[in-house]
Design a protein around this motif. Structure first.
Motif, PDB file in Angstrom:
ATOM      1  N   ILE A  47       4.074  -2.044  -7.352  1.00 11.33           N
ATOM      2  CA  ILE A  47       3.979  -2.326  -5.789  1.00 11.33           C
ATOM      3  C   ILE A  47       4.934  -1.409  -5.322  1.00 11.33           C
ATOM      4  CG2 ILE A  47       5.011  -4.094  -4.270  1.00 11.33           C
ATOM      5  CD1 ILE A  47       4.503  -6.290  -6.078  1.00 11.33           C
ATOM      6  N   GLY A  48       4.362  -0.505  -4.486  1.00  9.59           N
ATOM      7  CA  GLY A  48       5.284   0.462  -3.852  1.00  9.59           C
ATOM      8  C   GLY A  48       4.180   1.060  -2.890  1.00  9.59           C
ATOM      9  N   ALA A  49       4.202   2.523  -3.002  1.00 12.16           N
ATOM     10  CA  ALA A  49       3.229   3.116  -2.139  1.00 12.16           C
ATOM     11  C   ALA A  49       1.906   2.925  -1.871  1.00 12.16           C
ATOM     12  CB  ALA A  49       3.279   4.769  -2.336  1.00 12.16           C
ATOM     13  N   GLY A  50       1.258   2.461  -3.036  1.00 14.85           N
ATOM     14  CA  GLY A  50      -0.065   1.984  -2.976  1.00 14.85           C
ATOM     15  C   GLY A  50      -0.411   0.795  -1.979  1.00 14.85           C
ATOM     16  N   ILE A  51       0.792  -0.281  -1.575  1.00 22.66           N
ATOM     17  CA  ILE A  51       0.527  -1.150  -0.847  1.00 22.66           C
ATOM     18  C   ILE A  51       1.256  -1.055   0.566  1.00 22.66           C
ATOM     19  CG2 ILE A  51       2.505  -2.448  -1.590  1.00 22.66           C
ATOM     20  CD1 ILE A  51      -0.796  -4.004  -0.324  1.00 22.66           C
ATOM     21  N   ALA A 255      -2.143   3.541  -7.820  1.00 20.46           N
ATOM     22  CA  ALA A 255      -1.242   2.451  -7.545  1.00 20.46           C
ATOM     23  C   ALA A 255      -0.942   1.444  -8.358  1.00 20.46           C
ATOM     24  CB  ALA A 255      -1.640   1.985  -6.122  1.00 20.46           C
ATOM     25  N   TYR A 256      -1.966   1.271  -9.305  1.00 21.78           N
ATOM     26  CA  TYR A 256      -1.689   0.250 -10.644  1.00 21.78           C
ATOM     27  C   TYR A 256      -1.163   0.952 -11.586  1.00 21.78           C
ATOM     28  CZ  TYR A 256      -4.984  -2.713  -8.079  1.00 21.78           C
ATOM     29  OH  TYR A 256      -5.359  -3.579  -7.009  1.00 21.78           O
ATOM     30  N   ILE A 257      -0.628   2.112 -11.675  1.00 23.02           N
ATOM     31  CA  ILE A 257      -0.051   2.721 -12.869  1.00 23.02           C
ATOM     32  C   ILE A 257       1.102   2.099 -13.497  1.00 23.02           C
ATOM     33  CG2 ILE A 257      -1.135   4.847 -12.564  1.00 23.02           C
ATOM     34  CD1 ILE A 257       1.551   6.069 -11.863  1.00 23.02           C
ATOM     35  N   GLY A 258       1.931   1.270 -12.898  1.00 22.58           N
ATOM     36  CA  GLY A 258       3.260   0.674 -13.304  1.00 22.58           C
ATOM     37  C   GLY A 258       3.185   0.045 -14.680  1.00 22.58           C
ATOM     38  N   PHE A 259       2.256  -0.683 -15.073  1.00 18.82           N
ATOM     39  CA  PHE A 259       1.947  -1.382 -16.287  1.00 18.82           C
ATOM     40  C   PHE A 259       2.384  -0.351 -17.501  1.00 18.82           C
ATOM     41  CE2 PHE A 259      -2.478  -0.264 -15.926  1.00 18.82           C
ATOM     42  CZ  PHE A 259      -2.780   0.435 -16.970  1.00 18.82           C
ATOM     43  N   GLU A 260       2.079   1.155 -17.096  1.00 21.00           N
ATOM     44  CA  GLU A 260       2.169   1.921 -18.032  1.00 21.00           C
ATOM     45  C   GLU A 260       3.647   2.327 -18.393  1.00 21.00           C
ATOM     46  OE1 GLU A 260       0.678   6.456 -19.545  1.00 21.00           O
ATOM     47  OE2 GLU A 260       0.545   5.753 -17.427  1.00 21.00           O
ATOM     48  N   THR A 261       4.218   2.238 -17.214  1.00 27.73           N
ATOM     49  CA  THR A 261       5.734   2.516 -17.306  1.00 27.73           C
ATOM     50  C   THR A 261       6.444   1.554 -18.149  1.00 27.73           C
ATOM     51  OG1 THR A 261       5.908   3.183 -14.964  1.00 27.73           O
ATOM     52  CG2 THR A 261       8.007   2.585 -15.861  1.00 27.73           C
TER      53      THR A 261
END
Length: 523
Positions: A47-51, A255-261
């Motif tokens: 949740i960040g720049a994507g939304i 915008a969905y790459i957070g799960f990789e973090t």
């Protein structure tokens, strides 16, 4: 004792699956993150720049109200990659994420390529988030009568809307606000992950609250006519129509790459085999629902052609006419984007940490602080580069570069699952991708990873076609930047990584009493 001979400096030498786990145990990082912290880390990264920012640009330039379909398409593609990440992360809970997975399954050269692509995911993503942060921060200051000169809040390269999409021109300013934001938000990472986790968890909760409040108060202000037509007629190129829907999906894919973090924190998870799948798939599911709700309200309040602004949520709340809510959303966006800045810098520093540990990058990137046990030198270098990109490049161009890196990275991760299933079928896998697979001449191919590769290629195709079209029509900047990025990466590997590779200097790997022993490695 049986030996597996490796050619010295082989481009495709593989790191045995047991070695990443051992290296992780010896790298000095502390295991301090549980499943909730990992879930919040993923949510905080997604949740960040994507939304907050790119939803408006994607709708205004490409998809119109059809951006809702774009989110569905992009999220659907990420599910398959998320499942593959879960299997690999639970099998090899180590620092370095996809880079280490590729090293263990495909070899050194593919691992280097993937590690360098991850710069587009994390380093450039942090720059993009900083640009979004700058837009909301400037808007917030304006609420108090403080006006930031445009020359200090706009990038040197500017994005100009045109028929068929947008083009780029050189401006006279530099986004100093974005550059400073990167440097400030990277500072907590120098003083320990525990401090970062506490700050991040608090910010994530506030960020989710802001979005839920926006949806709750904005729902009653939706104007149904704003969704008609749901997919505007194509106006040429990738401007609207289904062409625009897919182009918007490729733009917001990152915008969905957070799960990789979450997977980059494997070496710092308390129980990685249990906690990593929870963090990865849980954060992906939660954020997809939030994205869809917020995007629907945003499109319903503001005519989509007006959304090409750096602070679309603030614009939507302004249409609602509630001053207190406008202030609340601006503050929430500013604070919320700070967690993304920290998460991206954190993820990039851990990937470079793993690459330096393998000798592919200078040792400065793995130098730990004596007291806080954090890779402080690498964090400072990475934050400085992110700050430069944030000050010079527009958010649309940054978004395209990131999505290219994301699609390529996800494809390699899916391919790694297939490769590892065939080369190490006996490896313990606490989590496996569902639905099984099929065999071609005895070689196992999973339905989930195969479809994940297909979806990633499907995502990237409209983007590549658009970049080529821009180059042919006098806007070669995106292609030149991408070519330059590839050239720099190739040079680093040829002149440093290849010569200093720890695994490249291994002459043999012996198996003694079930334990893999390296011989011939550099001291």
């Amino acid at each position: 004792m049986g030996g597996i001979i490796r050619r010295k400096n082989s481009l495709f030498v593989k790191k045995p699956c047991s070695l990443p786990e051992k290296g992780s145990a010896d790298d000095g990082l502390k295991r301090s993150l549980g499943p909730l912290a990992l879930l919040l880390l993923g949510v905080g990264s997604i949740i960040g720049a994507g939304i907050y920012v790119l939803t408006g640009a994607a709708a205004a330039s490409f998809a119109g109200p059809g951006v809702l379909f774009s989110f569905v398409i992009a999220g659907f593609a990420c599910v398959f990659a998320g499942l593959c990440y879960s299997e690999l992360a639970s099998s090899m809970p180590v620092t370095g994420s996809a880079y280490v997975y590729a090293y263990s399954t495909l070899g050194e050269l593919p691992a280097w390529i993937l590690g360098w692509l991850l710069v587009l995911e994390y380093g450039v993503a942090g720059s993009l988030v900083a640009v979004g942060f700058s837009g909301y921060f400037v808007s917030l200051l304006a609420s108090f009568g403080i006006v930031i000169p445009e020359a200090l809040s706009t990038p040197f390269v500017q994005s100009i809307p045109t028929s068929g999409g947008y083009s780029f021109v050189a401006g006279g300013g530099i986004n100093l606000i974005a550059a400073i934001a990167v440097l400030i938000m990277a500072t907590p990472l120098l003083f320990g992950l525990r401090n970062f986790a506490i700050v991040n968890s608090s910010i994530v909760l506030l960020k989710i609250l802001v979005l839920l409040v926006f949806v709750a108060f904005g729902f009653s202000s939706i104007i149904p006519d704003h969704f008609s037509p749901l997919i505007p007629e194509n106006e040429g190129g990738f401007a609207y129509g289904w062409q625009g829907v897919f182009r918007a999906a490729s733009m917001i894919f990152f915008a969905y790459i957070g799960f990789e973090t979450v997977s980059t924190a494997a070496a710092e998870a308390k129980k990685p085999q249990r906690d990593l799948p929870i963090g990865i798939l849980g954060s992906l599911a939660v954020c997809t629902l939030i994205y869809m709700a917020v995007a629907a309200v945003l499109i319903g309040i503001v005519p989509f052609r007006e959304l090409n602004v750096p602070d679309p949520l603030a614009l939507a709340v302004d249409h609602i006419g509630k001053p207190w809510l406008l202030f609340f959303v601006k503050v929430g966006a500013v604070i919320g984007l700070t967690s993304i800045l920290m998460s991206t810098c954190y993820g990039q520093s851990r990937i470079f940490f793993a690459m330096a540990r393998d000798g592919l990058l200078p040792q400065a990137f793995m130098r730990l602080h004596k007291k806080h046990q954090t890779p402080w030198v690498g964090t400072i270098i990475i934050a400085s580069c992110m700050a430069f990109a944030a000050g010079a490049l527009p958010i649309t161009l940054l978004g395209d570069l990131i999505s290219i890196g994301v699609a390529a990275t996800f494809s390699i991760v899916c391919l790694s699952v297939i490769s590892l299933r065939n080369t190490a079928p006996e490896l313990e896998r606490p989590f496996k991708v569902p639905f099984g697979g099929f065999r071609i001449r005895g070689y196992w191919i999973g339905y989930v990873p195969a479809f994940g590769i297909f979806m990633c290629l499907f995502m990237i195709t409209p983007l590549i076609l658009d970049l080529v079209s821009k180059a042919q029509n006098g806007n070669p900047l995106p292609v030149l930047l991408l070519a330059g990025f590839i050239g720099v990466g190739a040079s680093i590997y040829v002149f440093y990584g290849y010569r200093n590779s720890r695994m490249g200097s291994v002459e043999s790997i012996e198996v003694e009493n079930g334990v893999q022993v390296i011989s011939g490695a550099r001291s």
